[in-house]
Design a protein around this motif. Structure first.
Motif, mmCIF file in Angstrom:
data_model
loop_
_atom_site.group_PDB
_atom_site.id
_atom_site.type_symbol
_atom_site.label_atom_id
_atom_site.label_comp_id
_atom_site.label_asym_id
_atom_site.label_seq_id
_atom_site.Cartn_x
_atom_site.Cartn_y
_atom_site.Cartn_z
ATOM 1 N N LEU B 38 -27.018 58.161 51.181
ATOM 2 C CA LEU B 38 -27.409 57.530 49.921
ATOM 3 C C LEU B 38 -28.676 56.680 50.088
ATOM 4 O O LEU B 38 -29.106 56.025 49.137
ATOM 5 C CB LEU B 38 -26.261 56.677 49.382
ATOM 6 C CG LEU B 38 -25.165 57.493 48.683
ATOM 7 C CD1 LEU B 38 -23.903 56.690 48.500
ATOM 8 C CD2 LEU B 38 -25.658 58.010 47.334
ATOM 9 N N GLY B 39 -29.241 56.669 51.274
ATOM 10 C CA GLY B 39 -30.534 56.013 51.446
ATOM 11 C C GLY B 39 -30.551 54.775 52.329
ATOM 12 O O GLY B 39 -31.609 54.214 52.584
ATOM 13 N N PHE B 40 -29.382 54.319 52.780
ATOM 14 C CA PHE B 40 -29.366 53.138 53.657
ATOM 15 C C PHE B 40 -29.644 53.565 55.096
ATOM 16 O O PHE B 40 -28.827 54.277 55.688
ATOM 17 C CB PHE B 40 -27.990 52.461 53.637
ATOM 18 C CG PHE B 40 -27.602 51.843 52.329
ATOM 19 C CD1 PHE B 40 -27.863 50.500 52.083
ATOM 20 C CD2 PHE B 40 -26.959 52.584 51.357
ATOM 21 C CE1 PHE B 40 -27.486 49.913 50.887
ATOM 22 C CE2 PHE B 40 -26.584 52.005 50.150
ATOM 23 C CZ PHE B 40 -26.850 50.665 49.915
ATOM 24 N N ASN B 49 -29.502 44.515 42.640
ATOM 25 C CA ASN B 49 -29.620 44.442 41.180
ATOM 26 C C ASN B 49 -28.538 43.578 40.572
ATOM 27 O O ASN B 49 -28.733 42.940 39.559
ATOM 28 C CB ASN B 49 -29.511 45.836 40.556
ATOM 29 C CG ASN B 49 -30.601 46.758 41.030
ATOM 30 O OD1 ASN B 49 -30.332 47.750 41.688
ATOM 31 N ND2 ASN B 49 -31.840 46.397 40.747
ATOM 32 N N ILE B 58 -24.467 46.153 42.927
ATOM 33 C CA ILE B 58 -25.334 47.299 42.641
ATOM 34 C C ILE B 58 -26.644 47.058 43.381
ATOM 35 O O ILE B 58 -27.236 45.980 43.281
ATOM 36 C CB ILE B 58 -25.605 47.470 41.143
ATOM 37 C CG1 ILE B 58 -24.288 47.715 40.393
ATOM 38 C CG2 ILE B 58 -26.544 48.651 40.906
ATOM 39 C CD1 ILE B 58 -24.464 47.905 38.899
ATOM 40 N N ARG B 62 -34.171 53.305 48.179
ATOM 41 C CA ARG B 62 -34.933 54.564 48.118
ATOM 42 C C ARG B 62 -34.901 55.169 46.727
ATOM 43 O O ARG B 62 -34.666 56.362 46.538
ATOM 44 C CB ARG B 62 -34.382 55.569 49.115
ATOM 45 C CG ARG B 62 -34.599 55.123 50.554
ATOM 46 C CD ARG B 62 -34.254 56.234 51.511
ATOM 47 N NE ARG B 62 -34.090 55.713 52.860
ATOM 48 C CZ ARG B 62 -35.098 55.515 53.705
ATOM 49 N NH1 ARG B 62 -36.323 55.812 53.363
ATOM 50 N NH2 ARG B 62 -34.867 55.028 54.908
ATOM 51 N N GLY B 63 -35.101 54.334 45.733
ATOM 52 C CA GLY B 63 -35.229 54.833 44.369
ATOM 53 C C GLY B 63 -33.923 55.179 43.689
ATOM 54 O O GLY B 63 -33.910 55.580 42.532
ATOM 55 N N GLY B 64 -32.787 55.045 44.375
ATOM 56 C CA GLY B 64 -31.506 55.360 43.745
ATOM 57 C C GLY B 64 -30.664 54.109 43.599
ATOM 58 O O GLY B 64 -30.774 53.179 44.392
ATOM 59 N N ARG B 65 -29.847 54.085 42.533
ATOM 60 C CA ARG B 65 -28.942 52.944 42.341
ATOM 61 C C ARG B 65 -27.596 53.273 42.947
ATOM 62 O O ARG B 65 -27.024 54.321 42.674
ATOM 63 C CB ARG B 65 -28.741 52.679 40.845
ATOM 64 C CG ARG B 65 -29.873 51.975 40.179
ATOM 65 C CD ARG B 65 -29.718 52.066 38.682
ATOM 66 N NE ARG B 65 -28.794 51.087 38.129
ATOM 67 C CZ ARG B 65 -29.077 49.800 37.989
ATOM 68 N NH1 ARG B 65 -30.233 49.331 38.396
ATOM 69 N NH2 ARG B 65 -28.207 48.985 37.454
ATOM 70 N N VAL B 66 -27.093 52.349 43.760
ATOM 71 C CA VAL B 66 -25.850 52.596 44.457
ATOM 72 C C VAL B 66 -24.909 51.416 44.258
ATOM 73 O O VAL B 66 -25.320 50.269 44.382
ATOM 74 C CB VAL B 66 -26.108 52.796 45.973
ATOM 75 C CG1 VAL B 66 -24.798 53.021 46.703
ATOM 76 C CG2 VAL B 66 -27.058 53.956 46.197
#
Ligand SMILES: Nc1nc2c(ncn2[C@@H]2O[C@H](COP(=O)(O)OP(=O)(O)O)[C@@H](O)[C@H]2O)c(=O)[nH]1
Ligand SMILES: [Mg+2]
Lengths: 679, 83
Positions: B38-40, B49, B58, B62-66
């Protein structure tokens, strides 16, 4: 692959090639538009089933393009291919073992950095890849300029810009697929490499496994998977390698336990190079629509308010549209068909009339009247999912579901159980792990569905008068309490330690795509009709036979015999054989218990029956009967989908036994308390 | 793992709007592999966020919300970025 370029150049084989279907696999992370593309390409020419032995949807379709036949398989959406989940294992095994002619990798042009991660794994597998650069419209909207030609050159793979929702780019995509099949594009893929500090480790492992990696695994891929700590590959290689070689590999892996991160970082470095080359992004850090909406939808308080409002709306709609539709279907379709059949069968033997009119038509009626509610639920679920709201509902409910060792994701399916347990069980597959799916499936029947609430609403006033509302409320709370308790106990015993971490993507909000939702509703309903429908029909005939045989009247039937036989058990709860029979009949459909009592007491299903019952039975018996009704074995339709979704008779029987034991225990407890309290 | 310098902290302790660089992801192979997909990754940048006192966080990475659970966020070590 080379074999296709051979056949393409030989005219004699061209004919055969044209008739042979080409296998294309669609791969991509979730929410990239994979299903939209799949639906666009195959339309209604698709078949939905499950992957062998798994609760993961398998969608396969076919299409003809330029006279060539293609079979398309929609692989499960996964973020990577590490074999950690059933979905990941399915996607990877399919590519390795079924060897599709082309893999179309769907990526998101508006967020390449994340969506290329799966591609980084795909390119190392032995299948030609074509990249569908989807969501070009979103990228444009957000002022992200992506240059497909540059990406193509940097990747060494065909890259086709697309907007699947507007059917843009499909022709070009097929052209690229055909060129790839013919080996004409002349590109050489650039593969990601492990981070620099671990290249030596990779070399050591590669050397040790050289010559021992079984087909169809590529050697470099297997070596990388060993460094990643992939369990499947590690086990296989340990068995295959001579002891001395395995020892070398093992030493290297022990010395570099962080190798997994080196591999992952290497992939992101590869992605970083691609993104720097192909993406121009002038605006960063702007507050998007998603972020603004999430301030409300994901707020710990307002999020709950919004969720409650949406769910309220769902139920309002179900009753406004679903209930009248159900009734209409029942009278107009089932009633008429039954009428015709009755007329056609006047001269047939009585048992044939009974079998057809009560057994078969009864079953068909149940299936058909289930449909409107199911269709509405499937549509709403599909809509919420497509819009991106589902993840928010899971997010705000997570802290409550935590108590039961579950995730927020299981909340919505369980909640739908209030309408009907069938979609609740069918919705369980959204949960992350097999354990979470099973727990959701097992808990779903404990949610009181409308049919059970109907029985409650029918009998409670007669027994409890002014206190009926309180009693009903108390009983619903009781069954929810039981649900929570069972959840807490099961997650600490049967599913102990199996709660997976809560890490979930929050997809961007989207304008819903009606085509996607429509197809989803169509497929789910069809699947219900096919699988559950036939089971229900069989159950229906069996219950009819038990109630009608041997004499034809319920009072002396086998079902009544069964009720008398179970009466000693029923008496723990203050239930005589007639109430016990009503419970047994409720297995067929929950509202049946009232109908059965109507037959047994020879009065119609109106207020008369309720007061007759209240006159015969004590309030304590009434209370116990309602308690057991709420918690009893789920109806046949639910049992059928439990079997379908759990994929195992073992868990289906477990569910039946669990609800039976719980309902009897709680029923007996409530009865004892009520008698003690003087009711 | 415990934070070692002033600027190091658990992801859990970052407030909404704060940025950080990932230092380590905690333990558990399966969790780490899900987080990386997921980008971590260590060295990767993230922005928090949303982080209320309860419920998952939240994070944009890398441009995605997780969305990430509090337990999981407590295991991730980050270096706070001032801006
Ligand atoms: N704007 C836009 N939305 C798209 C595009 N392709 C798919 N979507 C939407 O993205 C969401 C996810 O699509 P879906 O096909 O379900 O993704 P999957 O999870 O990869 O199967 C849906 O709301 C689609 O309508 C596209 O090219 N442009
Ligand atoms: Mg999909």
């Amino acid at each position: 692959m080379s074999c296709h370029s051979d056949t393409a150049t030989s005219p004699a084989l061209d004919v055969e090639n044209a008739q042979r279907t080409t296998l294309i696999a669609l791969a991509g992370q979730p929410n990239m538009g994979k299903s939209t593309l799949f639906n666009l390409l195959t339309g209604l020419n698709q078949h939905v089933g499950n992957w062998a032995g798994k609760t993961v949807e398998r969608r396969e379709g076919s299409l003809t393009h330029d006279g060539q036949r293609f079979t398309l398989v929609d692989l499960p959406g996964t973020y990577s291919l590490t074999a950690n989940s059933a979905e990941e294992r399915i996607a990877r095994d399919f590519i390795l073992h079924e060897q599709p002619d082309v893999v179309i990798a769907v990526v998101n042009a508006a967020n390449l950095e994340r969506s290329l991660y799966l591609l980084a794994e795909l390119v190392s597998l032995p299948a030609p890849v074509v990249v569908a650069l989807n969501m070009m419209d979103v990228a444009r909207q957000e002022n992200i300029l992506v240059e497909p030609e540059v990406l193509e050159a940097a990747l060494g793979l065909p890259v086709i810009p697309m907007t699947a929702t507007r059917a843009e780019g499909v022709r070009e995509l097929f052209a690229a697929v055909q060129e790839t099949l013919a080996g004409r594009r002349g590109l050489v893929a650039r593969l990601p490499e492990i981070r620099e500090d671990h290249r030596e480790s990779l070399r050591v492992v590669l050397e040790a496994v050289q010559g021992y990696v079984p087909a169809p695994y590529p050697t470099a891929w297997a070596a990388t998977k060993l460094l990643e700590g992939d369990e499947e590959i590690t086990q296989q290689m340990r068995a295959l390698l001579p002891a001395e070689r395995w020892e070398r590999v093992h030493q290297e892996l022990m010395a570099h336990e962080d190798a997994f991160l080196a591999v992952a970082t290497g992939r992101y470095e590869w992605i970083g190079r691609l993104v720097r080359a192909a993406v121009v992004r002038p605006r960063v850090g702007q507050i998007g629509l998603t972020e603004r909406l999430d301030r409300w939808a994901a707020h710990p308080f307002w999020g709950l308010v919004i969720l409650a409002a949406i769910l309220g709306g769902v139920f309002w709609m179900t009753f406004q549209i679903g209930a009248p539709l159900q009734e209409w279907l029942d009278t107009q379709i089932i009633g008429r068909v039954s009428g015709w059949l009755a007329a056609a069968l006047v001269s047939a033997p009585l048992w044939v009339q009974g079998l057809v009119l009560d057994g078969v038509m009864g079953g068909v009626g149940t299936v058909v009247t289930f449909l409107p509610i199911l269709v509405i639920f499937f549509a709403v679920l599909g809509l919420l999912e497509d819009v991106g709201y589902m993840a928010r509902a899971a997010y705000v409910m997570d802290r409550f579901m935590h108590l039961m060792g579950m995730h927020g994701k299981s909340f919505l399916p369980l909640f739908l159980g209030f309408g009907c347990n069938v979609p609740a069980v069918m919705g369980a597959r959204v949960a992350d792990s097999r354990a979470a799916q099973l727990l959701t499936i097992l808990l779903a029947p404990l949610v009181p569905c409308t049919a059970r609430l109907g029985v409650l609403a029918f009998l409670a006033p007669a027994f409890f008068g002014a206190a009926a509302a309180w009693v009903s409320w108390g009983l619903v709370m009781l069954s929810l309490g039981v649900l929570v308790l069972v959840g807490v106990v099961m997650s600490r015993t049967v599913f102990r330690g199996q709660r997976s971490a809560f890490v979930m993507e929050m997809p961007l909000y989207h304008i819903p795509n009606l085509r996607t939702i429509g197809l989803l509703v169509w497929q789910r309903s069809l699947s219900f009709l096919e699988k559950a429908g036939t089971t229900i029909l069989v159950f229906s005939v069996v219950v009819w036979a038990l109630a009608a045989l041997p004499g034809g009247d319920l009072e002396n039937s086998w079902l009544a015999g069964l009720g008398r036989w179970f009466e000693p058990v029923g008496l723990w709860m203050g239930l005589d054989w007639r109430l016990t029979v009503a419970l047994l009949a409720s297995f067929f459909a929950k509202e049946n218990s009232i109908a059965t009592l109507g037959v047994l007491f020879g009065s119609a299903e109106d207020a008369g029956l309720a007061s007759t019952l209240a006159g015969i039975y004590s309030p304590a018996s009434g209370l116990a009967f309602l308690t057991v009704s709420l918690l009893f074995i789920p109806c046949a339709a639910t049992v059928a989908v439990i079997r379908q979704e759990s994929g195992s008779w073992h868990w289906t029987l477990f569910s039946v036994a669990l609800t039976l034991a719980i309902s009897l225990a709680v029923g007996a407890g409530v009865y004892a308390l009520a008698v003690w309290g003087g009711l | 793992m415990q934070p070692t310098t002033l600027n190091q902290t658990r992801l859990l302790d970052l407030q909404a709007g704060e940025r950080g660089l990932v230092i380590s992801l905690g333990s558990g192979k399966q969790l780490i592999s899900r987080l990386t997909a997921l980008g971590f990754t260590p060295g990767g940048e993230l922005v928090v966020n949303q982080n209320y006192a309860h419920g998952p966080l939240i994070v944009t990475v890398r441009g995605g919300r997780v969305a990430i659970g509090r337990g999981e966020a407590a295991a991730i070590l980050v270096e706070r970025r001032d801006e």
